[in-house]
Design a protein around this motif. Sequence first.
Motif, PDB file in Angstrom:
ATOM      1  N   GLY A  45       1.095  -1.265   0.146  1.00 31.62           N
ATOM      2  CA  GLY A  45      -0.054  -0.010   0.214  1.00 31.62           C
ATOM      3  C   GLY A  45       0.552   1.257   0.116  1.00 31.62           C
ATOM      4  N   PHE A  46       2.011   1.159   0.428  1.00 29.71           N
ATOM      5  CA  PHE A  46       3.094   2.407   0.349  1.00 29.71           C
ATOM      6  C   PHE A  46       2.989   2.902  -0.418  1.00 29.71           C
ATOM      7  CE2 PHE A  46       5.703  -1.416   0.868  1.00 29.71           C
ATOM      8  CZ  PHE A  46       6.918  -0.740   0.286  1.00 29.71           C
ATOM      9  N   ALA A  47       3.194   1.778  -1.844  1.00 29.19           N
ATOM     10  CA  ALA A  47       3.001   2.304  -3.468  1.00 29.19           C
ATOM     11  C   ALA A  47       2.240   2.490  -4.512  1.00 29.19           C
ATOM     12  CB  ALA A  47       4.656   1.265  -4.322  1.00 29.19           C
ATOM     13  N   ARG A  48       1.097   2.879  -3.461  1.00 29.65           N
ATOM     14  CA  ARG A  48       0.092   2.932  -4.290  1.00 29.65           C
ATOM     15  C   ARG A  48      -0.357   4.322  -5.095  1.00 29.65           C
ATOM     16  NH1 ARG A  48      -3.370   2.518  -0.407  1.00 29.65           N
ATOM     17  NH2 ARG A  48      -3.733  -0.091  -0.231  1.00 29.65           N
ATOM     18  N   ASP A  93      -3.388  -2.280  -5.762  1.00 32.07           N
ATOM     19  CA  ASP A  93      -5.121  -2.626  -5.707  1.00 32.07           C
ATOM     20  C   ASP A  93      -5.267  -1.698  -4.402  1.00 32.07           C
ATOM     21  OD1 ASP A  93      -4.783  -4.437  -3.726  1.00 32.07           O
ATOM     22  OD2 ASP A  93      -5.687  -5.486  -4.862  1.00 32.07           O
ATOM     23  N   ALA A  94      -6.511  -1.716  -4.092  1.00 33.23           N
ATOM     24  CA  ALA A  94      -6.620  -1.269  -3.005  1.00 33.23           C
ATOM     25  C   ALA A  94      -6.744  -1.983  -1.402  1.00 33.23           C
ATOM     26  CB  ALA A  94      -8.614  -0.688  -2.458  1.00 33.23           C
ATOM     27  N   ASP A  95      -6.038  -3.526  -1.857  1.00 33.39           N
ATOM     28  CA  ASP A  95      -5.851  -4.394  -0.363  1.00 33.39           C
ATOM     29  C   ASP A  95      -4.575  -4.288  -0.372  1.00 33.39           C
ATOM     30  OD1 ASP A  95      -7.934  -4.239  -0.102  1.00 33.39           O
ATOM     31  OD2 ASP A  95      -8.694  -5.971  -1.040  1.00 33.39           O
ATOM     32  N   GLY A  96      -3.501  -3.336  -1.523  1.00 32.04           N
ATOM     33  CA  GLY A  96      -1.852  -3.018  -1.233  1.00 32.04           C
ATOM     34  C   GLY A  96      -1.043  -4.230  -1.991  1.00 32.04           C
ATOM     35  N   ILE A 104       8.090  -7.006  -9.420  1.00 28.79           N
ATOM     36  CA  ILE A 104       7.826  -5.954  -8.235  1.00 28.79           C
ATOM     37  C   ILE A 104       9.454  -5.858  -8.105  1.00 28.79           C
ATOM     38  CG2 ILE A 104       7.355  -5.400  -5.972  1.00 28.79           C
ATOM     39  CD1 ILE A 104       5.443  -7.833  -5.625  1.00 28.79           C
ATOM     40  N   PRO A 105       9.706  -4.442  -8.166  1.00 28.14           N
ATOM     41  CA  PRO A 105      10.744  -3.724  -8.131  1.00 28.14           C
ATOM     42  C   PRO A 105      11.825  -3.914  -7.433  1.00 28.14           C
ATOM     43  CG  PRO A 105       9.094  -2.089  -8.441  1.00 28.14           C
ATOM     44  CD  PRO A 105       8.390  -3.668  -8.287  1.00 28.14           C
ATOM     45  N   ALA A 106      12.674  -4.618  -7.061  1.00 31.88           N
ATOM     46  CA  ALA A 106      14.144  -4.277  -5.438  1.00 31.88           C
ATOM     47  C   ALA A 106      13.624  -3.034  -4.541  1.00 31.88           C
ATOM     48  CB  ALA A 106      15.343  -4.541  -6.408  1.00 31.88           C
ATOM     49  N   TYR A 107      13.276  -2.144  -5.532  1.00 31.12           N
ATOM     50  CA  TYR A 107      12.784  -0.387  -4.667  1.00 31.12           C
ATOM     51  C   TYR A 107      11.899  -0.793  -3.678  1.00 31.12           C
ATOM     52  CZ  TYR A 107      13.296   4.429  -3.602  1.00 31.12           C
ATOM     53  OH  TYR A 107      13.761   5.821  -3.218  1.00 31.12           O
ATOM     54  N   VAL A 108      10.889  -1.104  -4.178  1.00 29.05           N
ATOM     55  CA  VAL A 108       9.806  -1.871  -3.005  1.00 29.05           C
ATOM     56  C   VAL A 108      10.226  -2.750  -2.175  1.00 29.05           C
ATOM     57  CG1 VAL A 108       7.192  -2.919  -3.953  1.00 29.05           C
ATOM     58  CG2 VAL A 108       8.267  -0.713  -5.026  1.00 29.05           C
ATOM     59  N   SER A 133       6.418   3.732   8.688  1.00 27.58           N
ATOM     60  CA  SER A 133       5.974   1.655   7.778  1.00 27.58           C
ATOM     61  C   SER A 133       5.399   1.271   9.182  1.00 27.58           C
ATOM     62  CB  SER A 133       7.821   1.357   7.885  1.00 27.58           C
ATOM     63  OG  SER A 133       6.439  -0.049   7.395  1.00 27.58           O
ATOM     64  N   ASP A 134       3.743   1.109   8.757  1.00 28.17           N
ATOM     65  CA  ASP A 134       2.948   0.488   9.177  1.00 28.17           C
ATOM     66  C   ASP A 134       3.169  -0.599   9.339  1.00 28.17           C
ATOM     67  OD1 ASP A 134       2.107  -0.623   7.269  1.00 28.17           O
ATOM     68  OD2 ASP A 134       0.422   0.544   7.220  1.00 28.17           O
ATOM     69  N   ARG A 135       4.588  -1.797   8.987  1.00 28.76           N
ATOM     70  CA  ARG A 135       5.220  -2.707   8.920  1.00 28.76           C
ATOM     71  C   ARG A 135       5.936  -3.049   9.942  1.00 28.76           C
ATOM     72  NH1 ARG A 135       6.738  -5.859   3.636  1.00 28.76           N
ATOM     73  NH2 ARG A 135       7.343  -7.565   5.290  1.00 28.76           N
ATOM     74  N   VAL A 136       6.209  -2.292  10.566  1.00 29.96           N
ATOM     75  CA  VAL A 136       7.473  -1.779  11.506  1.00 29.96           C
ATOM     76  C   VAL A 136       6.632  -1.916  12.849  1.00 29.96           C
ATOM     77  CG1 VAL A 136       9.796  -1.082  12.807  1.00 29.96           C
ATOM     78  CG2 VAL A 136       9.497  -0.617  10.658  1.00 29.96           C
ATOM     79  N   VAL A 137       6.594  -2.832  14.234  1.00 30.90           N
ATOM     80  CA  VAL A 137       5.846  -3.449  15.072  1.00 30.90           C
ATOM     81  C   VAL A 137       6.342  -3.263  16.546  1.00 30.90           C
ATOM     82  CG1 VAL A 137       3.907  -4.358  16.101  1.00 30.90           C
ATOM     83  CG2 VAL A 137       3.930  -3.746  13.850  1.00 30.90           C
TER      84      VAL A 137
END
Length: 265
Positions: A45-48, A93-96, A104-108, A133-137
Amino acid sequence: MAEAKAENAPAPGPGNALPLFYMKPEALNAIRHGSLGLTARADFGFARAAHSIPVVATEMPSAMRSYPIVFIGPAKAPVIITGVRQNENLFVDADGRWTEPHYIPAYVRRYPFILADESATSGRLTLCVDRASDRVVDELAAPFRDDGGKLAPFFNGTEPTEATKQALAFCSQFQNDFNATRAMVEKIGAHGLFAPRQSKVTLEGGEVLNLTDFQVIDEQALNKLGNEAFLDLRKSGALALIYCHLASSNSWSSLVHQASIRQRS
């Protein structure tokens, strides 16, 4: 077409423009980030909103099948085009989720990690993580996420975990590939092969969009090069980059197809 920011990542601070996606990069260390980890879910989703994304030479053979590859900005940084409008990535897409089977590029895939110069002057790169990032918890506060994905901790006590070591290896390889790609681009530029270009895209229903502010490699100028100049490009490794870029022009149709799908959804 807005310019995608490229490496190297500067030290966080006032006036420093951060690379694409990164909002709050921090040098990873056990004292500050000992309780943190990364959720296992694959959410892009961060790349949307990224309609262009940096790409390096080693991944161009895969990327060219799905995306046009062009060059942007004063440094002529190579990027893939992922959208026909500002702030729209047609492949997320809307769900990321990234649309299959597209590359999927390496930068992503590297995000939320990045190598950065912590002092902006030392020249030494250190592994950083984007704390925004919301993935860092925080593992202590939330050992399990709402998607059921377990955390991959960054540290085991004071020692980096295997996940952190893998992130460092991936970022180091990306940085090496980035530096090699930049050298190739400079070599291509030295031979005067870049030319400004724009592309006209006609969407389903007849809407016409003009994409501007990018450069391409002039194939006619390439074909006029002498043997010595051509050999110079071959020795630098730049020829493979050039041919992938030229072949990627066929992928404008893939972009239009994705735009048509998005229009209908």
